[in-house]
Scaffold this motif. Structure first.
Motif, mmCIF file in Angstrom:
data_model
loop_
_atom_site.group_PDB
_atom_site.id
_atom_site.type_symbol
_atom_site.label_atom_id
_atom_site.label_comp_id
_atom_site.label_asym_id
_atom_site.label_seq_id
_atom_site.Cartn_x
_atom_site.Cartn_y
_atom_site.Cartn_z
ATOM 1 N N ARG A 100 0.830 -1.214 0.000
ATOM 2 C CA ARG A 100 0.000 0.000 0.000
ATOM 3 C C ARG A 100 0.853 1.249 0.000
ATOM 4 O O ARG A 100 0.628 2.171 -0.790
ATOM 5 N N SER A 143 -5.808 2.155 -1.128
ATOM 6 C CA SER A 143 -6.657 1.532 -0.118
ATOM 7 C C SER A 143 -6.352 0.038 0.031
ATOM 8 O O SER A 143 -5.763 -0.591 -0.856
ATOM 9 N N ARG A 144 -6.794 -0.506 1.154
ATOM 10 C CA ARG A 144 -6.636 -1.947 1.386
ATOM 11 C C ARG A 144 -7.394 -2.748 0.332
ATOM 12 O O ARG A 144 -6.930 -3.789 -0.121
ATOM 13 N N GLN A 145 -8.572 -2.249 -0.039
ATOM 14 C CA GLN A 145 -9.368 -2.940 -1.055
ATOM 15 C C GLN A 145 -8.641 -2.961 -2.400
ATOM 16 O O GLN A 145 -8.669 -3.982 -3.100
#
Length: 59
Positions: free
Chosen positions: A7, A14-16
């Protein structure tokens, strides 16, 4: 290199977004799947970045 380091290296995505990228067929396969999450070789991730995200390469 864990998901958090990826990241950060990719500019704070974002993590997504990290999940989506690391799930792609062209992303390096993880070398370990720990309780805390998957781990990738830094050199493999950096090689992927050089090809797929050249604008993030150091000058």
């Amino acid at each position: 290199m864990g998901a958090h380091e990826i990241r950060v290296r990719l500019g704070g995505i974002s993590r997504q977004r990290v999940y989506k990228l690391t799930s792609r067929d062209d992303f390096p396969k993880p070398v370990a799947d720990l309780e805390q999450g998957k781990i990738w070789r830094t050199r493999d991730v950096e090689a992927w970045i050089r090809v797929k995200r050249p604008y993030l390469n150091n000058p």
